[in-house]
Scaffold this active site. Structure first.
Site, PDB file in Angstrom:
ATOM      1  N   PHE A  12      52.498  29.811  36.357  1.00 19.31           N
ATOM      2  CA  PHE A  12      51.293  29.475  35.578  1.00 19.31           C
ATOM      3  C   PHE A  12      51.367  30.042  34.150  1.00 19.31           C
ATOM      4  CE2 PHE A  12      46.764  31.262  34.986  1.00 19.31           C
ATOM      5  CZ  PHE A  12      46.360  30.175  34.229  1.00 19.31           C
ATOM      6  N   ALA A  83      58.049  37.093  35.997  1.00 16.16           N
ATOM      7  CA  ALA A  83      58.359  36.719  37.380  1.00 16.16           C
ATOM      8  C   ALA A  83      57.710  37.723  38.321  1.00 16.16           C
ATOM      9  CB  ALA A  83      59.864  36.695  37.602  1.00 16.16           C
ATOM     10  N   ASP A 132      45.421  44.075  35.099  1.00 11.20           N
ATOM     11  CA  ASP A 132      44.350  45.086  35.111  1.00 11.20           C
ATOM     12  C   ASP A 132      44.122  45.646  36.518  1.00 11.20           C
ATOM     13  OD1 ASP A 132      43.155  42.846  36.291  1.00 11.20           O
ATOM     14  OD2 ASP A 132      41.455  42.760  34.900  1.00 11.20           O
ATOM     15  N   GLU A 133      44.679  44.957  37.544  1.00 15.71           N
ATOM     16  CA  GLU A 133      44.416  45.389  38.921  1.00 15.71           C
ATOM     17  C   GLU A 133      45.048  46.746  39.230  1.00 15.71           C
ATOM     18  OE1 GLU A 133      44.547  42.309  41.883  1.00 15.71           O
ATOM     19  OE2 GLU A 133      44.226  40.751  40.388  1.00 15.71           O
ATOM     20  N   TYR A 157      49.664  43.988  46.334  1.00 11.93           N
ATOM     21  CA  TYR A 157      50.034  43.365  45.053  1.00 11.93           C
ATOM     22  C   TYR A 157      49.892  44.358  43.902  1.00 11.93           C
ATOM     23  CZ  TYR A 157      49.258  40.804  40.680  1.00 11.93           C
ATOM     24  OH  TYR A 157      49.296  40.410  39.357  1.00 11.93           O
ATOM     25  N   LYS A 161      52.710  46.138  41.387  1.00 19.27           N
ATOM     26  CA  LYS A 161      52.694  46.014  39.916  1.00 19.27           C
ATOM     27  C   LYS A 161      52.632  47.405  39.268  1.00 19.27           C
ATOM     28  CE  LYS A 161      52.544  42.703  37.744  1.00 19.27           C
ATOM     29  NZ  LYS A 161      53.632  41.844  37.218  1.00 19.27           N
ATOM     30  N   ASP A 287      35.005  38.887  53.860  1.00 20.21           N
ATOM     31  CA  ASP A 287      35.491  39.439  52.598  1.00 20.21           C
ATOM     32  C   ASP A 287      36.977  39.780  52.683  1.00 20.21           C
ATOM     33  OD1 ASP A 287      35.269  40.183  50.007  1.00 20.21           O
ATOM     34  OD2 ASP A 287      33.864  41.837  50.337  1.00 20.21           O
ATOM     35  N   GLY A 290      39.901  45.422  51.229  1.00 21.80           N
ATOM     36  CA  GLY A 290      40.142  46.226  50.018  1.00 21.80           C
ATOM     37  C   GLY A 290      39.732  45.522  48.733  1.00 21.80           C
TER      38      GLY A 290
HETATM   39  P1  NAD Z   1      52.625  32.627  39.278  1.00 16.20           P
HETATM   40  O1  NAD Z   1      52.539  33.057  40.693  1.00 16.20           O
HETATM   41  O2  NAD Z   1      51.924  31.382  38.841  1.00 16.20           O
HETATM   42  O3  NAD Z   1      54.166  32.438  38.862  1.00 16.20           O
HETATM   43  C1  NAD Z   1      55.151  33.381  39.168  1.00 16.20           C
HETATM   44  C2  NAD Z   1      56.508  32.765  38.839  1.00 16.20           C
HETATM   45  O4  NAD Z   1      57.526  33.731  39.158  1.00 16.20           O
HETATM   46  C3  NAD Z   1      56.825  31.495  39.644  1.00 16.20           C
HETATM   47  O5  NAD Z   1      57.335  30.507  38.785  1.00 16.20           O
HETATM   48  C4  NAD Z   1      57.881  31.969  40.647  1.00 16.20           C
HETATM   49  O6  NAD Z   1      58.794  30.939  41.016  1.00 16.20           O
HETATM   50  C5  NAD Z   1      58.578  33.064  39.863  1.00 16.20           C
HETATM   51  N1  NAD Z   1      59.232  34.058  40.730  1.00 16.20           N
HETATM   52  C6  NAD Z   1      58.721  34.695  41.818  1.00 16.20           C
HETATM   53  N2  NAD Z   1      59.634  35.510  42.350  1.00 16.20           N
HETATM   54  C7  NAD Z   1      60.744  35.427  41.570  1.00 16.20           C
HETATM   55  C8  NAD Z   1      62.017  36.057  41.602  1.00 16.20           C
HETATM   56  N3  NAD Z   1      62.324  36.936  42.564  1.00 16.20           N
HETATM   57  N4  NAD Z   1      62.912  35.735  40.646  1.00 16.20           N
HETATM   58  C9  NAD Z   1      62.617  34.822  39.692  1.00 16.20           C
HETATM   59  N5  NAD Z   1      61.433  34.190  39.616  1.00 16.20           N
HETATM   60  C10 NAD Z   1      60.504  34.491  40.551  1.00 16.20           C
HETATM   61  O7  NAD Z   1      52.168  33.876  38.423  1.00 16.20           O
HETATM   62  P2  NAD Z   1      51.274  33.973  37.100  1.00 16.20           P
HETATM   63  O8  NAD Z   1      49.863  33.897  37.483  1.00 16.20           O
HETATM   64  O9  NAD Z   1      51.803  33.053  36.075  1.00 16.20           O
HETATM   65  O10 NAD Z   1      51.572  35.494  36.678  1.00 16.20           O
HETATM   66  C11 NAD Z   1      52.636  35.820  35.801  1.00 16.20           C
HETATM   67  C12 NAD Z   1      52.640  37.315  35.567  1.00 16.20           C
HETATM   68  O11 NAD Z   1      51.389  37.721  35.012  1.00 16.20           O
HETATM   69  C13 NAD Z   1      52.820  38.136  36.851  1.00 16.20           C
HETATM   70  O12 NAD Z   1      53.647  39.224  36.575  1.00 16.20           O
HETATM   71  C14 NAD Z   1      51.423  38.604  37.183  1.00 16.20           C
HETATM   72  O13 NAD Z   1      51.440  39.839  37.879  1.00 16.20           O
HETATM   73  C15 NAD Z   1      50.816  38.743  35.798  1.00 16.20           C
HETATM   74  N6  NAD Z   1      49.356  38.575  35.772  1.00 16.20           N
HETATM   75  C16 NAD Z   1      48.778  37.390  36.152  1.00 16.20           C
HETATM   76  C17 NAD Z   1      47.394  37.263  36.087  1.00 16.20           C
HETATM   77  C18 NAD Z   1      46.703  35.968  36.444  1.00 16.20           C
HETATM   78  O14 NAD Z   1      45.486  35.903  36.386  1.00 16.20           O
HETATM   79  N7  NAD Z   1      47.416  34.908  36.799  1.00 16.20           N
HETATM   80  C19 NAD Z   1      46.597  38.327  35.660  1.00 16.20           C
HETATM   81  C20 NAD Z   1      47.216  39.527  35.304  1.00 16.20           C
HETATM   82  C21 NAD Z   1      48.597  39.625  35.345  1.00 16.20           C
HETATM   83  P1  TYD Z   2      41.978  35.309  42.746  1.00 16.39           P
HETATM   84  O1  TYD Z   2      41.943  34.026  41.979  1.00 16.39           O
HETATM   85  O2  TYD Z   2      42.773  35.367  44.007  1.00 16.39           O
HETATM   86  O3  TYD Z   2      42.447  36.433  41.723  1.00 16.39           O
HETATM   87  P2  TYD Z   2      42.454  38.062  41.915  1.00 16.39           P
HETATM   88  O4  TYD Z   2      42.343  38.388  43.355  1.00 16.39           O
HETATM   89  O5  TYD Z   2      43.796  38.407  41.356  1.00 16.39           O
HETATM   90  O6  TYD Z   2      41.312  38.565  41.090  1.00 16.39           O
HETATM   91  O7  TYD Z   2      40.501  35.718  43.118  1.00 16.39           O
HETATM   92  C1  TYD Z   2      39.514  35.871  42.107  1.00 16.39           C
HETATM   93  C2  TYD Z   2      38.249  36.341  42.789  1.00 16.39           C
HETATM   94  O8  TYD Z   2      37.760  35.291  43.631  1.00 16.39           O
HETATM   95  C3  TYD Z   2      38.451  37.536  43.689  1.00 16.39           C
HETATM   96  O9  TYD Z   2      37.306  38.382  43.598  1.00 16.39           O
HETATM   97  C4  TYD Z   2      38.575  36.941  45.090  1.00 16.39           C
HETATM   98  C5  TYD Z   2      37.680  35.709  44.987  1.00 16.39           C
HETATM   99  N1  TYD Z   2      38.095  34.556  45.803  1.00 16.39           N
HETATM  100  C6  TYD Z   2      37.152  33.919  46.623  1.00 16.39           C
HETATM  101  O10 TYD Z   2      35.977  34.309  46.691  1.00 16.39           O
HETATM  102  N2  TYD Z   2      37.568  32.829  47.335  1.00 16.39           N
HETATM  103  C7  TYD Z   2      38.850  32.354  47.294  1.00 16.39           C
HETATM  104  O11 TYD Z   2      39.175  31.365  47.992  1.00 16.39           O
HETATM  105  C8  TYD Z   2      39.787  33.033  46.457  1.00 16.39           C
HETATM  106  C9  TYD Z   2      41.220  32.561  46.373  1.00 16.39           C
HETATM  107  C10 TYD Z   2      39.364  34.121  45.714  1.00 16.39           C
END
Ligand code: NAD
Ligand code: TYD
Length: 352
Positions: A12, A83, A132-133, A157, A161, A287, A290
């Site tokens: 993403f 990744a 931020d988690e 998770y 991180k 819920d 954690g």
């Molecule tokens: P995502 O799950 O959409 O994508 C992760 C990508 O990493 C995928 O394309 C997957 O194929 C690749 N991947 C997984 N394991 C791999 C490996 N062993 N080697 C190579 N590639 C691998 O994740 P995202 O939401 O785009 O998050 C990207 C980064 O940002 C992550 O490090 C995540 O912890 C961090 N992050 C995301 C969010 C969010 O809201 N999405 C918030 C805070 C931090």
């Molecule tokens: P999520 O998108 O999984 O992100 P994160 O857990 O990394 O914050 O979840 C966002 C919030 O939404 C989180 O408080 C959990 C809640 N949630 C639901 O209530 N229902 C759902 O089906 C999912 C996936 C998340």
């Protein structure tokens, strides 16, 4: 800095970062190393896949030999590590894969960069994207995470991180490697895998499936548009001070239940349904174990030092996001493969 390795670029956030950098730096090589797990999708980058400055390599960040070969063959001097295994619910079901990719994968990248760069740090940068988690949870009545907040992860998770962040700092402090870390809040926008709250809700509205809201929906997240995040990553990579951490947030705190109602309002209007028709899909479920109550990010350091501000308002960002998913139904269908639906049924017990 010339050539940049982006890991996880088919996911993403990574796909937005790749698209941004391929467009902005036509005279640099942008290499995307991605294992293509269930969350990685080459279709996320269809519009840039033929760009002359872009190379995609399918592979694992845990593969030390492969990472060394990429750094050497492509003259990589900047690494942006996105990744990761990223879904909290999956980390509760299967924590080991999170330790493998998020901890050992990051450590493998660090060690490969250290060996290949061989102490010649000038012009080099290892930039790790975190969350931020790692800071744990905030009470409902105030406060925000800043860069000095003590780490207090609660899920497998966030623990993985946190661990990878510590290794990145250790490589800076021990070996002098130029490193950067940013910790961001929940991202939203196009191309997010529909296991996360926003695309899952939109997809379920589309199919008239139940919308599972954990607990009473009172947990709060601070939402950041992914395009604002990609811009921040580019800025930090090029202007951040080595060894520093920057928090990135959208200043958009919202209760989950309010967000789900916003999404229903926008989607029902766009789908031509009567106002509030899909509210009946909301289903309060058990819920998450954690479950962190509230996240909020203080990004004043990034604003003060590098002049970054989020540009996309929450209302506009949500409107654009709902529109994008409804206009790209074939994308939804292509990523919700049989394997994903097996997982969905396991978590939600066939509640479709
Ligand atoms: P995502 O799950 O959409 O994508 C992760 C990508 O990493 C995928 O394309 C997957 O194929 C690749 N991947 C997984 N394991 C791999 C490996 N062993 N080697 C190579 N590639 C691998 O994740 P995202 O939401 O785009 O998050 C990207 C980064 O940002 C992550 O490090 C995540 O912890 C961090 N992050 C995301 C969010 C969010 O809201 N999405 C918030 C805070 C931090
Ligand atoms: P999520 O998108 O999984 O992100 P994160 O857990 O990394 O914050 O979840 C966002 C919030 O939404 C989180 O408080 C959990 C809640 N949630 C639901 O209530 N229902 C759902 O089906 C999912 C996936 C998340």
């Amino acid at each position: 800095m010339r050539n940049i390795l982006i890991t996880g670029g088919a996911g993403f956030i990574g796909s937005h970062v790749v698209r941004f950098m391929v467009g902005k730096y036509p005279d640099r090589r942008i290499v995307n190393l991605d294992k293509l797990t269930y969350a990685g999708n080459p279709a996320n980058l269809r519009d840039v896949e033929n760009s002359p400055n872009y190379t995609f390599i399918k592979g694992d960040i845990c593969d030390y030999e492969l990472v060394c070969r990429i750094i050497r063959d492509h003259g990589i001097d900047g690494i942006v590590n996105l990744a990761a295994e990223t879904h909290v619910d999956r980390s509760i079901l299967d924590p080991l894969v999170f330790a493998r990719t998020n901890v050992m994968g990051t450590l493998t990248l660090l060690q490969a960069a250290r060996d290949c760069w061989n102490g010649e740090w000038s012009g080099k940068m290892f930039y790790h994207i975190s969350t931020d988690e790692v800071y744990g949870a905030l009470p409902l009545d105030g406060g925000a995470f800043d860069e000095t907040t003590r780490y207090d992860p609660h899920s497998p998770y966030s623990a993985s991180k946190a661990s990878s962040d510590h290794f990145v700092r250790a490589y800076h402090d021990t070996y002098g490697m130029p490193t950067l870390i940013s910790n961001c809040s929940n991202n939203y926008g196009a191309y997010q895998f529909p296991e996360k709250l926003i695309p899952l809700t939109i997809n379920n509205i589309r199919h008239r499936r139940v919308i599972p809201v954990y607990g009473r929906g009172e947990n709060i997240r601070d939402w950041l548009h992914v395009e604002d995040h990609a811009r921040a990553i580019d800025l930090i990579l090029h202007s951040g001070r080595a060894g520093e951490t920057y928090n990135i947030g959208g200043n958009n705190e919202c209760r989950n239940i309010d967000l789900v109602r916003m999404l229903i309002g926008a989607a029902d209007r766009m789908l031509g349904r009567s106002e509030g028709e899909s509210l009946s899909l909301i289903t309060f479920v058990e819920d998450r174990a954690g479950h962190d109550l509230r996240y909020a990010i203080d990004s004043s350091k990034l604003q003060r030092e590098l002049g970054w501000q989020p540009a996309i308002t929450f209302e506009d960002g949500i409107e654009r996001t709902v529109r994008w998913y409804l206009d790209n139904e074939e994308w939804f269908d292509s990523v919700t493969s049989g394997e994903y639906m097996l997982y969905y049924d396991k978590v939600y017990g066939n509640r479709r």
